[in-house]
Design a protein around this motif. Structure first.
Motif, PDB file in Angstrom:
ATOM      1  N   TYR B 160       0.824  -1.206   0.000  1.00 48.99           N
ATOM      2  CA  TYR B 160       0.000   0.000   0.000  1.00 48.99           C
ATOM      3  C   TYR B 160       0.861   1.259   0.000  1.00 48.99           C
ATOM      4  O   TYR B 160       1.734   1.435   0.843  1.00 48.99           O
ATOM      5  N   ALA B 161       0.578   2.139  -0.974  1.00 51.19           N
ATOM      6  CA  ALA B 161       1.205   3.461  -0.979  1.00 51.19           C
ATOM      7  C   ALA B 161       0.496   4.297   0.094  1.00 51.19           C
ATOM      8  O   ALA B 161      -0.670   4.062   0.375  1.00 51.19           O
ATOM      9  N   PRO B 162       1.169   5.274   0.702  1.00 49.93           N
ATOM     10  CA  PRO B 162       2.529   5.730   0.436  1.00 49.93           C
ATOM     11  C   PRO B 162       3.614   4.993   1.240  1.00 49.93           C
ATOM     12  O   PRO B 162       4.772   5.355   1.106  1.00 49.93           O
ATOM     13  N   LEU B 163       3.236   3.967   2.024  1.00 49.82           N
ATOM     14  CA  LEU B 163       4.264   3.231   2.759  1.00 49.82           C
ATOM     15  C   LEU B 163       5.253   2.596   1.785  1.00 49.82           C
ATOM     16  O   LEU B 163       6.439   2.452   2.087  1.00 49.82           O
ATOM     17  N   THR B 166       6.779   6.805  -0.843  1.00 49.39           N
ATOM     18  CA  THR B 166       7.518   7.846  -0.120  1.00 49.39           C
ATOM     19  C   THR B 166       8.292   7.285   1.066  1.00 49.39           C
ATOM     20  O   THR B 166       9.386   7.731   1.374  1.00 49.39           O
ATOM     21  N   ASN B 250       0.613  10.194  -3.794  1.00 52.82           N
ATOM     22  CA  ASN B 250       1.110  11.072  -2.744  1.00 52.82           C
ATOM     23  C   ASN B 250       0.111  12.205  -2.529  1.00 52.82           C
ATOM     24  O   ASN B 250      -0.021  13.103  -3.366  1.00 52.82           O
ATOM     25  N   ALA B 251      -0.577  12.148  -1.382  1.00 50.80           N
ATOM     26  CA  ALA B 251      -1.630  13.134  -1.135  1.00 50.80           C
ATOM     27  C   ALA B 251      -1.081  14.552  -1.152  1.00 50.80           C
ATOM     28  O   ALA B 251      -1.748  15.474  -1.615  1.00 50.80           O
ATOM     29  N   ASP B 256      -3.632  10.162  -4.678  1.00 45.42           N
ATOM     30  CA  ASP B 256      -4.730   9.480  -3.996  1.00 45.42           C
ATOM     31  C   ASP B 256      -4.297   8.077  -3.569  1.00 45.42           C
ATOM     32  O   ASP B 256      -4.206   7.178  -4.399  1.00 45.42           O
ATOM     33  N   PRO B 257      -4.032   7.870  -2.277  1.00 44.10           N
ATOM     34  CA  PRO B 257      -3.610   6.547  -1.812  1.00 44.10           C
ATOM     35  C   PRO B 257      -4.702   5.481  -1.999  1.00 44.10           C
ATOM     36  O   PRO B 257      -4.386   4.305  -2.112  1.00 44.10           O
ATOM     37  N   VAL B 258      -5.970   5.900  -2.047  1.00 39.04           N
ATOM     38  CA  VAL B 258      -7.046   4.925  -2.234  1.00 39.04           C
ATOM     39  C   VAL B 258      -7.021   4.383  -3.664  1.00 39.04           C
ATOM     40  O   VAL B 258      -7.343   3.223  -3.904  1.00 39.04           O
ATOM     41  N   GLN B 261      -5.125   1.295  -3.943  1.00 39.54           N
ATOM     42  CA  GLN B 261      -5.799   0.075  -3.480  1.00 39.54           C
ATOM     43  C   GLN B 261      -6.821  -0.420  -4.493  1.00 39.54           C
ATOM     44  O   GLN B 261      -6.974  -1.621  -4.702  1.00 39.54           O
ATOM     45  N   VAL B 323     -11.755   1.604   4.086  1.00 37.93           N
ATOM     46  CA  VAL B 323     -11.021   2.781   3.605  1.00 37.93           C
ATOM     47  C   VAL B 323     -11.912   4.014   3.495  1.00 37.93           C
ATOM     48  O   VAL B 323     -11.427   5.094   3.178  1.00 37.93           O
TER      49      VAL B 323
END
Lengths: 373, 545
Positions: B160-163, B166, B250-251, B256-258, B261, B323
């Motif tokens: 899962y982004a941003p883990l 970034t 990257n918000a 959009d991190p969603v 997913q 989410v």
């Protein structure tokens, strides 16, 4: 073969009996809200449906396996189709599912109704702590794991609430509709309290909503549910639910504290005061990445101890703490820490673990810099 | 789909043996040494390579799982630090999915699809060689990230982004590259399987004459072609976010991190079925053999497989109930997910109806297939529970989910591969596997796997989140039981290797039709199957009785 079976059964039995098992040790907690009870009954309903289907299906299977063994002289039949039976076992599950979907839909609608709340709390996930802000009340604080590292490393006996205890719990009134707004300052976290049946992801750039109405005063514990990096397992959620009067008194006290903290920005701070405060801030906020002795975890988390480039450049140091470093895990603290804590932690970092710059950073300087930016 | 003309197949075969650098007719038979395996275009040899690779990765991924179980044996941090723990859970997932289960099924397809459709080889033999050799390179690269500064991927196999962007270690770019290669390998393999099934079937073999194993693989191959590019897309977006300053996820940059997913699970959910449909096929072939009775509801099996495949594109967001999706989306994905239980149920009912009034024996292959039916169903039940969105808020990201997907993947997909190995070893080696050792392997695996995964249901319901290296004291007993089960299951697999090695070296000679209830085409060629089979395609119009 039989010996192995017996051994396995014994292992499971011993593991099961070792503790005086409470119901919630084995099953989903019923919880202390109307929603959590609905969720629990949905869970038990679908569970028993599965058990009944399982008994019938596996029963038929084991009957066939036992009855039609070739070693007992079974002769194979040759049928391979039966339209009626096939239509039957397609439609029956369909009907069961429709029956299941009806109560699930009702509960879900209820969970999504976040209107008309009595209290709004903004929950911000950070690596690796929660921040709670009571919207419109001017009260905001971090909630950090308070289990000492000696217990985690096995150097001290573990407390009853090992890994499920924090320095400052979220305090909420009972019998009020509390709306949670979740978001994140860095990666995705997920705020979860099983007793409320509330689990909502905290997403950077998004604000999600959830709500609860707690019925019994008490302390309720949960954890971050979404993998958020190194200390994902070490950011618990603790909620202290109390009567409205107690809550009001608590809130008033917190407002008082916030006001006196604002006053202390303007006075002159001494080196040892800043060092003492800075050590506290460092160990709760910074040590998770930069480590207790400032040695860091390169290359992801740079060392602070002996970091000559940083020690030579005070302006850069202040800038990094206030604004973070883009494209890295270093967040901006200007919005989350107050000027006293920022001044103290920078002073501490510049004078601890062999860093001997002698710099003393005053909260008023940080304040001035913040207002000029 | 009209049957192909007989001359077509030998022509394809002629192409296949020109696979070397300076190949000439017949050289293939005599090449020896490592080059033989590097340059082979023979479907049986490539199938063997895939299977050996899969087994090796199963062991590597298994060792990582044991590191995880060792750390979780007791509360507290004893063996490893959290960052290494996270690398182990992540790599375990990636290696088991992309390195063990998927190549395992591709290896079985390589060996058995041509034999079951009466083809001399895969339709595209040189492509076949390339698809395989991409894999060892991809996985050496993936494993090497563990030695890079900052360590390997530590953000879970779901990345899962941003883990994973970034906040990820510097080695993530290599992780992306290695998954790209594994993805290309899967797509090429899938193209090859589709081309083989649609073009090289024996004259007179209609689609509805094919075995369920071939059918499920045909459908799986279409799923692969549909979703692997989506994975490639989302990985490329990660790559751009990490290295080229874009902000897809990257918000802070308007991303959009969603979205990550949605894209990931649009790949990820069909991927789940990619790992289970061939298992359905294997069980549908083995159960009739040892029940000595035709498969019940052949056509409903085919339609159920196709329905599952179609539905698998409409359920992805059930991985994302928490989410913050709008209510209407939650309802849609909840209903669609529940619907999948219907065709899946049909399959289980059909297998049991096949057993009913059969003449049943319990060879090791059958034992694994039967355990599959029971234990996969348990995974199906917990899947149905997870579909109920309000309850999923409690289950999501806990050990209940870990229990669920391991039940469908280990005693599900992995047991089906083991069943297939025991079933087809006589065809591959010419010897029967040692039944006594096979039974030991089976019973130890069944006991180990249940002791390993069943307590996880309880831990999850009681509130233990997944992917944590240390846990509160109330979860201690469940974890200790799981760890004991994990080691039992893990070490039992050494028996599996022993059985295979022993069977390759010798044993009771197997005739062409190694199992008296087996009726498919592969049992008409000698055991062990010679390097080249069906050079003249069998005429199904004549064989059919």
């Amino acid at each position: 073969m039989r010996k192995v079976l017996v051994l396995a059964v014994m292992v499971v039995a011993i593991a099961g009996l070792q503790r005086n098992a409470l119901a919630s040790d084995w099953n989903m907690p019923v919880g202390v809200t109307e929603i959590s009870r609905s969720v629990y009954s949905l869970h038990m309903l679908i569970f028993w449906i599965c058990v009944v289907i399982g008994v019938v299906v596996f029963g038929a299977m084991f009957y066939s396996l036992f009855r039609y063994r070739r070693s007992k002289g079974a002769k194979a039949a040759h049928f391979h189709e039966h339209t009626t039976v096939e239509v039957f076992w397609t439609t029956i599950p369909l009907l069961i599912l429709v029956a299941m979907a009806v109560p699930a839909t009702a509960t879900l609608k209820e969970m999504y109704d976040t209107s008309e709340s009595d209290l709004d709390v903004l929950i911000t996930g950070h690596q690796w702590r929660w921040q709670y802000e009571y919207l419109g009340e001017g009260v905001s604080f971090f909630s950090n794991l308070s289990t000492p590292s000696a217990q985690i490393e096995g150097e001290a006996p573990k407390d009853e609430h090992y890994l499920l205890e924090v320095d400052q719990p979220l305090v909420l009134p009972v019998d009020r509709k509390v709306r949670f707004l979740t978001t994140s300052a860095d990666v995705i976290h997920s705020w979860w309290v099983p007793a409320f049946a509330v689990k909502k992801d905290a997403m950077p750039g998004f604000i999600n909503e959830a709500w609860t109405r707690i019925e019994e005063p008490g302390i309720y514990r949960g954890q971050c549910a979404e993998l958020c990096g190194r200390n994902h397992g070490f950011m618990p959620v603790v909620v202290h639910a109390m009567e409205q009067d107690d809550f009001d008194a608590w809130l008033a006290e917190r407002k008082q504290q916030a006001a006196s903290a604002a006053n202390s920005v303007d006075r002159e701070w001494k080196m040892d005061e800043l060092m003492a405060q800075g050590e506290k801030v460092y160990s709760t906020i910074c040590a998770a990445c930069h480590q207790a002795e400032g040695q860091g975890l390169p290359p992801t988390f740079p060392a602070l101890a002996g970091n000559q480039a940083l020690m030579d450049d005070l302006e850069k140091h202040i800038g990094v703490v206030l604004n973070g470093v883009s494209e890295t895990a270093m967040p901006a603290f200007s919005g989350t820490l107050n000027p006293v804590d920022i001044a103290a932690v920078i002073t501490y970092e510049r004078n601890a673990w062999g860093n001997e710059t002698g710099d003393v950073i005053q909260p008023s300087d940080i304040q001035a810099r913040l207002s000029s930016e | 789909m009209a049957p192909k003309l007989p001359p077509k197949a030998p022509l394809e075969h002629g192409n296949s043996i020109t696979g070397g650098a300076s190949a000439h007719e017949g050289e293939h038979h005599y090449r020896s040494g490592p080059l033989r395996w590097l340059l082979t275009t023979n479907h049986k040899e490539i199938g063997t390579l895939y299977l050996i690779f899969s087994l090796s990765m199963f062991m590597v991924g298994g060792i990582m799982a044991l590191v995880v179980r060792l750390e979780l044996f007791q509360p507290g941090l004893q063996m490893v630090q959290p960052e290494f723990f996270n690398q182990m859970t992540t790599m375990h997932g990636l290696i088991m999915i992309f390195g063990a289960v998927m190549p395992g099924f591709v290896g079985l397809a390589n060996w058995m699809v041509p034999l079951q459709v009466g083809a001399p080889d895969m339709a595209l033999p040189r492509l076949n060689n390339f698809s395989f050799w991409l894999l060892p390179i991809a996985f050496v690269l993936l494993l090497s990230t563990l030695l890079m500064p900052g360590g390997g991927p530590n953000f879970g196999w779901t990345s899962y982004a941003p883990l994973s962007t970034t906040y990820a270690p510097p080695s993530t770019t290599f992780f992306i590259f290695s998954l790209h290669m594994a993805g290309i390998s899967s797509i090429l393999g899938a193209i090859n399987i589709i081309a083989t099934i649609l073009n090289l079937r024996a004259p007179g073999m209609r689609l509805m004459d094919m075995t369920l194993f071939v059918w499920t693989w045909l459908i799986t191959a279409f799923l692969l072609i549909a979703v692997m590019p989506v994975l490639a897309g989302v990985l490329t977006m990660m790559l751009l976010d990490i290295n080229f300053g874009t902000s897809f996820f990257n918000a802070a940059g308007g991303g959009d991190p969603v979205l990550f997913q949605h894209l990931f699970w649009f790949f990820g959910h069909p991927e789940v079925y990619i790992m289970i449909l061939p298992a359905f096929g294997i069980v549908s072939v083995i159960v009739p053999t040892f029940a000595r009775k035709p498969l019940f509801g052949y056509s409903s099996m085919v339609y159920a497989t196709a329905s599952i495949a179609v539905l698998s594109f409409t359920v992805w967001a059930h991985h994302m109930f928490s989410v913050g999706l709008p209510l209407v989306a939650e309802l849609f994905f909840m209903y669609a997910t529940m619907l999948i239980a219907v065709p899946t149920g049909v399959k289980v009912f059909n297998w049991i109806a096949t057993l009913f009034r059969g003449s049943i024996t319990f060879e090791t292959a059958m034992l694994f297939a039967l355990a599959f039916i029971v234990l996969f169903s348990i995974g199906g039940f917990s899947g149905l529970m997870l579909a109920i969105a309000p309850a999923d808020f409690q289950y999501h990201d806990t050990y209940f989910v870990v229990a669920h997907f391991h039940y469908v993947l280990v005693p599900g997909a992995v047991f089906s591969i083991m069943a297939a190995v025991y079933y087809w070893l006589p065809k591959w080696t010419g010897h029967y596997p040692d039944e006594r050792l096979g039974r030991w392997h089976f019973w130890l695996s069944v006991i180990g796997v249940n002791l390993l995964f069943f307590p996880m249901h309880f831990a999850g319901l009681a509130g233990m989140p997944r992917r944590i290296p240390d846990y509160a004291l109330q979860f201690a007993d469940f974890n200790m039981a799981s760890s004991i089960g994990g080691f039992l299951f893990g070490f039992s697999q050494l028996l599996f290797i022993w059985v295979i090695v022993k069977c390759v070296r010798g044993g009771v000679k197997a005739p062409a039709r190694s199992w008296d209830g087996a009726t498919d085409l592969e049992w008409t060629v000698p055991s062990p199957a010679p390097l080249h089979t069906f050079e003249t395609p069998p005429d199904m119009r004549r064989i059919e009785s």
